[in-house]
Design an enzyme around this catalytic site. Structure first.
Site, PDB file in Angstrom:
ATOM      1  N   THR A  85       0.838  -1.195   0.000  1.00 18.90           N
ATOM      2  CA  THR A  85       0.000   0.000   0.000  1.00 18.90           C
ATOM      3  C   THR A  85       0.878   1.252   0.000  1.00 18.90           C
ATOM      4  OG1 THR A  85      -1.650  -1.262   1.225  1.00 18.90           O
ATOM      5  CG2 THR A  85      -1.982   1.092   1.144  1.00 18.90           C
ATOM      6  N   THR A 108      -3.651   0.683  -3.254  1.00 17.97           N
ATOM      7  CA  THR A 108      -3.015  -0.569  -2.855  1.00 17.97           C
ATOM      8  C   THR A 108      -3.231  -1.661  -3.887  1.00 17.97           C
ATOM      9  OG1 THR A 108      -2.904  -2.203  -1.050  1.00 17.97           O
ATOM     10  CG2 THR A 108      -5.082  -1.367  -1.628  1.00 17.97           C
ATOM     11  N   ASP A 136      -8.074 -10.027   2.218  1.00 21.60           N
ATOM     12  CA  ASP A 136      -8.474  -9.088   3.262  1.00 21.60           C
ATOM     13  C   ASP A 136      -9.808  -9.466   3.904  1.00 21.60           C
ATOM     14  OD1 ASP A 136      -6.757  -7.182   4.159  1.00 21.60           O
ATOM     15  OD2 ASP A 136      -7.526  -5.544   2.939  1.00 21.60           O
ATOM     16  N   SER A 155      -8.293  -1.227   6.176  1.00 25.68           N
ATOM     17  CA  SER A 155      -7.841  -0.332   7.241  1.00 25.68           C
ATOM     18  C   SER A 155      -7.327   0.998   6.704  1.00 25.68           C
ATOM     19  CB  SER A 155      -6.728  -1.001   8.060  1.00 25.68           C
ATOM     20  OG  SER A 155      -7.226  -2.120   8.749  1.00 25.68           O
ATOM     21  N   GLY A 204       0.355   0.244   5.607  1.00 23.23           N
ATOM     22  CA  GLY A 204       0.713  -0.531   6.788  1.00 23.23           C
ATOM     23  C   GLY A 204      -0.321  -1.504   7.293  1.00 23.23           C
TER      24      GLY A 204
END
Length: 612
Positions: free
Chosen positions: A421, A439, A463, A487, A507
């Site tokens: 990302t 990403t 994910d 996220s 991250g």
């Protein structure tokens, strides 16, 4: 710092020479020229940009200096990063964009998250009654979601930009044609993926040398296939990607992976169809809006979990005054608030087209006051936090939520912390602002380059959470057409109606805590923005072992020692995140800031520099 070189004039124009028409190769007689000296912080006027890569930042500045707006600049930067930072983002992935449109004085968000193919029933991701092992899932056709980046870029420009996509893609085409020189960060990223890349003919041809090893540092790598892909989209529009020859190549790659003859890896084919690509849509969503100590925060809504999780964290934290206690005591409250917020995130958040998300309850100040009773101000929790019950705060009385089944394995974002990302932050002279996280999920996506088109596919389906059995309920369980929870946390901060800060980070799930701690550093501890994003980090995400992950610099700090006395313990996670930000200063200047060291450092530029 990303020190891969390309041609940039003194005016930061990306006027490149003639492109190479052959496969990626080492040194040639068309070597890139020196780029501007990269710097992680810049202050000035007329527009600003910050990214992980000096070429991407310069592409954004080129658009701004020639009259383009912040949206044009962000898309230009993203498309260049698809060339120079291809293991983190690109045309085969997706993202979330938050923008402030100055003339309307409003914040908008654009969801171009990847979606599950319509034939991806949950049962396909289980074998012998258990979830497919992560390592087998990630490097497969099954892990690929329908890409959203091309339509996201086009829609952002159509709705809020000032230039067509055909113009904005030109800097990236030039960089792909002319090439860039491998630096240590790119080499290490390739090395970590080399065993996967060797197993796919197209990936090995692009990113590995004839010996099957990563190109050495200093080698010039060009990507004429990606230049052609961008050129097709620039010439023929989005139909080339979602309905034309590129779409056919994507489906062929997903359903018949280009496995190297003799490779021992078992690569499961996916189920994506041309109809999946043709049906893809972006979604304009309202921002998640919350307040903190007089500031207004605008974040991304679900399926991103960043905006709501940060809002709940800060609603919990606002009851405590940082100037009334030591920094360690305040960080203790922040870590415990983050623990509680992540418990709720995991229990309630998912794609709103499939899950009834109690957003109003989670944002309620009354809910935060009730939830705060679970926060022990004197000791760290010794057990993972249970979710609260925001449903009574939705505006009526509701039964407590049904406890969710235990997830068999952690989601991908828990496994991969900071190696995927990227984040782009731009602003223009008219006051428009973009904070954009994009990403392809894990570093290197699913490992497959689309043959003949020069880009990696995402592994976004990892994910999703896979409960122990296909029937178990979970808000983030996979389903046909569903968008996996993310996220990514692009964020805008305003005060009294005026912009103060734009920021975001890569991250995985540490994105949320990276953005959160940077805000605490800047708003509560008074650090200048460059120091706030450079400071050592700690991340508490309600992990089952109750430990917080932290960088070595934080573990060695006096605050960590004081927190240990309160019962906190830490796991060395290495670097966390790679943030970029723009600070809007009271004197009318802006300060663009990028990481000085993490992920090799970043690049910040302004159109008209001023001395501070």
């Amino acid at each position: 710092m990303r020190r891969l070189l390309f041609s940039v004039s003194a005016s930061l124009c990306l006027a490149m020479g003639t492109g190479c028409a052959t496969a990626p190769a080492p040194v040639s007689d068309a070597r890139p020229l020196a780029s501007p000296a990269p710097t992680p912080t810049a202050t000035g006027r007329g527009g600003a940009a910050a990214t992980v890569d000096v070429r991407a930042t310069a592409a954004a500045i080129e658009l701004l200096a020639s009259g383009g707006n912040a949206v044009d600049a962000a898309v230009a930067a993203a498309s260049v990063l698809g060339v120079t930072d291809p293991y983190s983002c690109g045309i085969g992935g997706g993202g979330f964009l938050v923008a402030y449109i100055a003339k309307d004085k409003r914040v908008v968000t654009l969801d171009h998250r990847e979606t599950a193919p319509r034939a991806l029933e949950r049962s396909r991701l289980y074998e012998d009654g258990a979830p497919i092992p992560f390592d087998a899932f990630v490097t497969s056709g099954l892990s690929v979601g329908v890409p959203g980046s091309p339509l996201g870029w086009s829609e952002a420009l159509r709705l809020y930009g000032s230039r067509p996509l055909s113009d904005v893609l030109q800097p990236a085409i030039r960089v792909a044609e002319h090439g860039f020189d491998v630096d240590a960060t790119f080499f290490e990223q390739t090395r970590r993926n080399a065993s996967r890349f060797r197993d796919f003919t197209s990936s090995a041809a692009l990113y590995l040398g004839p010996d099957g090893q990563p190109w050495p540092v200093g080698t010039t790598v060009r990507n004429p296939d990606l230049a052609r892909t961008y050129g097709l989209v620039a010439r023929d529009g989005l139909d080339a990607f979602y309905r034309g020859e590129i779409a056919r190549a994507i489906v062929d790659t997903v359903t018949r992976p280009p496995v190297t003859p003799g490779a021992s890896r078992v690569v499961r084919p996916g189920v994506m169809t041309l109809e999946d690509l043709a049906a893809y849509e972006t979604v304009v969503r309202p921002p998640v809006t919350s307040t903190y100590r007089g500031y207004t925060l605008y974040g991304m809504g679900v399926p991103s979990s960043g905006g709501l999780t940060l809002a709940l964290t800060f609603n919990l934290l606002e009851a405590y005054a940082p100037d009334a206690m030591s920094r360690a005591d305040f960080l203790h409250r922040y870590l415990e608030a983050s623990r509680l917020a992540f418990a709720d995130r995991n229990a309630f958040l998912g794609d709103p087209a499939f899950v009834s998300v109690p957003e109003a309850g989670l944002l309620s100040r009354d809910y935060a006051a009730s939830r705060r009773s679970a926060l022990d101000v004197s000791r760290a929790s010794t057990t993972a936090a249970a979710p609260g019950n925001p449903l009574p705060f939705q505006g009526g009385t509701h039964a407590a939520p049904t406890p969710l089944s235990q997830v068999e394995r952690p989601a991908t974002e828990e496994r991969v912390l900071n190696k995927e990302t990227t984040h782009i932050t731009t602003a223009d002279a008219a006051g428009n602002i973009v904070t954009y996280t994009c990403t392809i999920e894990g570093e290197g996506g699913n490992g497959m380059v689309v043959p003949g088109y020069g880009f990696l596919l995402n592994n976004e389906m990892t994910d999703f959470d896979l409960p122990a059995s296909p029937e178990a309920p979970h808000p983030n369980a996979p389903a046909p057409g569903k968008r996996p929870r993310s996220s990514m946390s692009p964020l805008l901060v305003f005060k009294d109606g005026e912009p103060v800060l734009a920021l975001g980070s890569p991250g995985g799930s540490t994105i949320i805590t990276t953005v959160g701690q940077t805000l605490i550093n800047h708003l509560d501890f008074g650090m200048p923005i460059d120091q706030a994003l450079a400071a050592p980090r700690v991340s508490q995400r309600n992990s089952p072992d109750e430990k917080s992950q932290a960088e070595p610099g934080f573990i060695a700090s006096p605050e960590a020692a004081a927190l240990a006395a309160l019962g906190h313990s830490f796991t060395d996670a290495g670097p966390l995140g790679a943030l970029t930000a723009i600070r809007f200063n009271p004197d009318g200047t802006v300060t663009a800031a990028a990481e000085p060291i993490r992920r090799g450092g970043g690049s910040a530029m302004v159109v008209e520099p001023v001395k501070r």
